[in-house]
Scaffold this active site. Structure first.
Site: not given
Length: 1016
Positions: A444, A515
């Protein structure tokens, strides 16, 4: 104020005098000591762990010059253990934040009031180190530090979770020496270390000295080449020297025998090749390790290598030529008392638990872990996605999530060196660990030219492992050049999305869910849906559940009770509350029921009924490399929860990777009516380092076709009350109350309130508050996206309005009561309208049927059912249904149908932030009683959810921490027609429609009978 160069705000200056990154190793004096891997037994190693003098300053401005001088008086300073974190020792601010930077977003600048920690330690250097090159290694310091030896400045480094090594030979002397460090809380690297975690500072990993030969091996890269038929393995040992010297390489089998040796004089760089015929291959199921020793001069370096080949062919991820599914978790380094300091025993505890729950993959979220952890992963057998210490999530928050904001650093060429160095230091340190199968470029941090440069460097340095980075997913704009990424990675995608991807022939890369199934609180509830699809399509390589552990910090209340704290509990701002409480295990590593569910969903063995009547079973081996000879199958047949038949099969022979085996189990179909369930349990035959003999790997359960219907079950499960008393019900109306008395019972109904308010038998009162319809549950973390809508509609305050209530005594003596009602909260229209028919028979049984119509424009209901309040002392539960732990419509594969007996405390599943818990899905009958067996029995023609607790939903919802809960003396019993599922919507997709209670019309039937169990 200290006068130093301001290195910490220059993203182009990442270190001063730091040695180039290299592979992790410790030099020993011979192979025998090197093989033991006990660092303190090496004469070339000296730990600097232990007690240091320490002084904390809230601002760098308060640090005085010359604190690092060798004659500086530090006797009045504090004592602090190294490794440790400031915050867990009472210094600085405990702080948890997820995406938001804890400082103003002004890269590369940080606040002028930059907290600083000063460290000083005196140490001795032995005489025999005089002729050596001496180095100091810091495995992890957050976030940057300046280093002095004997008052002289040595160097500077940043990059919190990467090793920093300095040559300190010019600064040392034999005998007494002094080391001093200044560690700063923030530097320009802080903008690249915005991971979702507690923000800890200090020297949090090991510190040690190394004494090296003047000409020594500086670096080793053990590359592999394996022929396509896996019959020949070659090791290319690339050696970098600090001078010219003969280097001898030996390779030994795991059993210790020497297989091959070679040597060469290397000046600078050179490669020595070794060959092994028919090498034993390494994989997570069979982690066979060869030992490679590198000897030069007085030093022996020991590495363990596993021959394995990692490839992607036609969109399929392969290890040693076989398609492998990555059954993983994301693991932060988190300790409830030590913070980011992770003792070796704690690492082992994690790995044992993971092995016991069928996990084969770990993503080091979101930074390289302690190198000793990777050593353990080699030994235990885990696939590791090794992730660079890089996250810049806060760039999005700073611009209110504007499009492209997250790319501000990744697209800025001024930050290229900082980005690439994060990959370089990870790869160089960890390149020889066979467990590392994928390099990750961080998490991210957007995607831009700097990530492309990272990918290019990584591919050039090591082309034997694929490269991963989720930030390049199409959701981020500008993700055009993804040539350096070998898989497409996504987070929290829906099941339909991954299935569509798998079917799309234009998608040529495998899909990895780095994830998924966010495990926050009572969660996750959608695991089985993902794995049904993942197993179906070769292009889906698996994924890593978010995440392994709750990041709670052990804290203490004023009255001495311990609890686990989360964001905001220490006055930290900004904070993200309990978003760090999102793991499969608690901070002290107690498994949540979500981990039990994961274990069953990803179990490596599957059994299907070919023909239940004759005991024919089809066994499928889902291991990739193991046959099933290490497992035994134990089976049992239970009637209504009581074992009737049992046996075992000790010889299982299904080959790995889908091999099947037909079994015929020698049970017979019973003739006597009842509920019969066949339970099959696969257990370890032998002890392993993570399990005892007999440990269960997986189970499966089937109901035997005895011909029993659900209606038959209802009749069979009812208590057979005697009717020989020939006593009919006497009903007396006294104002708003209707009292019904029988031979040994007395029930009371509130005609105005439209509900039951009293149940008793032999004078024992079994109801202490009016029965009520309930649609509210204490919101689970996954309910948070729905919670506001539910509250707007009044789900949390729904009360019953009675429009009409009529009663009548039937000719047989039974009393029926009809109630027309609605449920609703203030402000809004009623949520639903319904009619309930109550029936009270001559034996004391209460039967009810309610029929409802739900307002059309409503969001789905959390639950619907009847809530009873039973008196103090009602603390025993017996039921037939899914157990023994909590279960829900989408979270029950780990539970099995049987008869269970437990306390009300046992029904409770503790979550750090209290929420809905402890329901038992698929209950067919239940009894809640006191210890003498006096209580209520519940039956229904269709399975229901049973919950018994010392807390109401309102009690749970009002508490922010578990220690705030105060158990009631009474027992709250919820008998639910249905409970909506669990899902993973705290950070994942919305709850699937199949698991929502969103019927517009439904009916619910239930029988309630006061009983004395011992007399029934």
């Amino acid at each position: 104020m200290i006068t130093i160069e301001k290195y910490w705000e220059n993203q182009n200056l990442l270190h001063v005098n730091r040695e180039p990154a290299r592979a992790y190793y410790i030099p020993y004096e011979d192979y025998a000591s090197a093989a033991l891997r006990k660092r303190l037994q090496s004469p070339f190693y000296r730990t600097l762990n232990g007690s240091w003098k320490f002084r904390y300053h809230a601002s760098l401005k308060h640090v005085v010059d010359n604190f690092y001088a060798e004659d500086s008086d530090v006797t009045g300073w504090d004592d602090l253990l190294v490794p440790s974190c400031w915050q867990t020792n009472g210094y600085d601010q405990m702080h948890y934040t997820n995406t938001n930077y804890p400082i103003p977003c002004d890269p590369p600048f940080v606040p002028d009031d930059n907290p600083a920690g000063l460290y000083v330690r005196d140490f001795k250097v032995p005489e025999n180190w005089r002729e050596k090159e001496n180095y100091i290694v810091f495995e992890g310091v957050n976030s940057c530090f300046y280093l002095w030896i004997n008052g002289a400045f040595v160097g500077y480094s940043q990059g919190s979770r990467n090793a920093s090594e300095f040559n300190i030979t010019p600064y040392l002397r034999t005998g007494d020496n002094r080391i001093a460090l200044m560690v700063l809380k923030w530097c320009d690297g802080t903008y690249m270390e915005d991971q979702d975690m507690w923000r800890y500072s200090g020297i949090f990993r090991d510190v040690y000295l190394l004494a090296r030969d003047r000409a020594h091996v500086r670096d080793v890269f053990i590359r592999q080449e394996i022929t396509d038929d896996f019959r020949l393995g070659r090791l290319l040992c690339e050696v970098e020297m600090t001078g010219s010297r003969e280097v001898a390489i030996e390779i030994r089998a795991a059993e210790g025998c020497m297989l091959q040796a070679a040597s060469a004089v290397i000046d600078g760089r050179g490669t020595i090749a070794l060959e092994i015929e028919e090498p034993v291959l390494w994989n997570a199921e069979q982690p066979y390790l060869y030992s490679v020793s590198v000897k030069a001069g007085e030093e022996v370096l020991a590495f363990r290598t596993g021959f394995r080949q990692i490839r992607i062919v036609d969109g399929v991820f392969l290890i040693n030529g076989r398609a492998v599914k990555l059954k993983g978790v994301n693991r932060h380094e988190s300790h409830p008392e030590l913070g980011a300091v992770i003792p070796l025993s704690h690492m082992i505890k994690d790995l044992n638990l993971m092995k016991r729950h069928n996990i084969n993959t770990i993503r080091t979220a979101h930074y390289p872990n302690d190198p000793r952890f990777l050593e353990l992963c080699d030994e235990y057998g885990f696939y590791v996605i090794d992730e660079a210490d890089l996250e810049a999530h806060g760039m999005s928050s700073a611009e209110k999530w504007a499009e492209g904001a997250i790319n501000r650093l990744s697209d800025n060429p001024d930050w290229e060196a900082a980005f690439v160095e994060r990959a370089e230091r990870m790869v160089e340190r960890d390149k020889n660990f066979p467990c590392v199968i994928i390099w990750s470029l961080g998490n991210e941090a957007g995607y831009g030219v700097n990530h492309i440069a990272m990918g290019r460097w990584t591919r050039t340095r090591d082309n034997s492992r694929p490269v991963h980075y989720e930030g390049a997913a199409a959701r981020y704009k500008g993700s055009t050049n993804v040539d350096y990424l070998d898989m497409e990675s996504h987070m929290y995608e829906t099941v339909p999305f991954i299935e569509e991807y798998a079917k799309d022939d234009s998608k040529t890369k495998p899909l990895f869910l780095c994830e998924y199934c966010h495990s926050m609180g009572n969660s996750p509830g959608d695991l089985q849906d993902y794995w049904k699809v993942i197993y179906q399509y070769p292009k889906l390589m698996g994924g890593c559940v978010w995440e392994w552990c709750d990041h709670g910090v052990k804290a203490e209340t004023e009255d001495g009770r311990t609890y686990f704290a989360y964001g905001g509990d220490f006055g930290d701002m900004p904070n993200d509350g309990n978003f760090c409480i999102d793991g499969l295990v608690s901070p002290d590593r107690v498994p949540h029921t979500g981990l039990l569910e994961l274990k069953q969903v990803i179990a490596p063995v599957r059994i299907e009924a070919e023909e239940l009547a004759s005991g024919k079973m089809r066994l499928t081996n889902l291991y990739d490399f193991l046959d099933l000879s290490h497992l035994a199958l134990y089976w049992k047949v239970e009637k209504d929860g009581i074992v009737q038949q049992q046996g075992h099969v000790l010889h299982l022979e299904a080959k790995p990777h889908g091999g099947q085996q037909m079994l015929v189990l020698p049970y017979w179909l019973p003739q006597e009516q009842g509920r019969y369930f066949l339970t099959l349990s696969f257990r370890q035959k032998l002890e392993t380092r993570w399990s005892e003999p007999g440990y269960e790997i997986a189970f499966q359960q089937f109901e035997l076709p005895v011909g029993k219907t659900q209606t038959d079950l209802q009749v069979q499960a009812q208590p057979q009350r005697s009717s020989c008393h020939d006593h009919k019900l006497c009903a007396i109306s006294a104002g708003q109350l209707l009292v019904m008395e029988g031979f040994d019972f007395r029930h009371t109904f509130d005609l105005d309130g439209g509900t039951l308010i009293g149940l008793s038998r032999h004078g024992v009162n079994m109801l202490v508050a009016p029965a009520k319809w309930n649609i509210w549950r204490a919101p689970i973390d996954n309910d948070q996206p729905m919670k506001a809508r539910w509250i707007v509609e009044g789900y949390d305050r729904a009360a019953m309005k009675v429009y009409r209530c009529k009663w009548k005594q039937q000719p047989d003596g039974a009393v029926t009561i009809s109630v027309d009602y609605s449920l609703g909260g203030y402000i809004r229209y009623p949520l639903m309208h319904g009619t309930t028919t109550w029936r009270f028979d001559n034996n004391g049984r209460v039967s009810l049927r309610t029929e409802l119509k739900v307002r059309e424009d409503l969001p789905f209901l959390p639950r619907f059912g009847l809530q009873l309040t039973m008196p103090a002392g009602t603390d025993e539960v017996e039921y037939f249904g899914y157990g023994p732990h909590e279960s829900y419509v989408d979270k029950r594969l780990s539970a099995r149908m049987s008869k269970y007996g437990m306390s009300v405390d046992d029904m409770f599943e503790n979550y750090i932030r209290p929420q809905e818990n402890g329901s038992r899905y698929g209950t067919e009958w239940g009894i809640v009683s006191n210890r003498q067996g006096m209580g209520l029995r519940f039956n229904a023609p269709s399975p229901f959810s049973l919950q018994a607790s010392y807390y109401t939903p309102e009690d749970l919802a009002a508490a922010k921490h578990d220690h705030e809960l105060r158990p009631r003396k009474e027992t709250i019993v919820n008998l639910d027609y249905k409970m909506s599922g669990i899902g993973s919507n705290s950070c994942g997709p919305e709850l699937h429609e199949d698991y929502r209670l969103q019927e517009q019309e439904f009916s619910f039937e239930l029988d309630i009978t006061p009983i004395f169990k011992e007399d029934e």
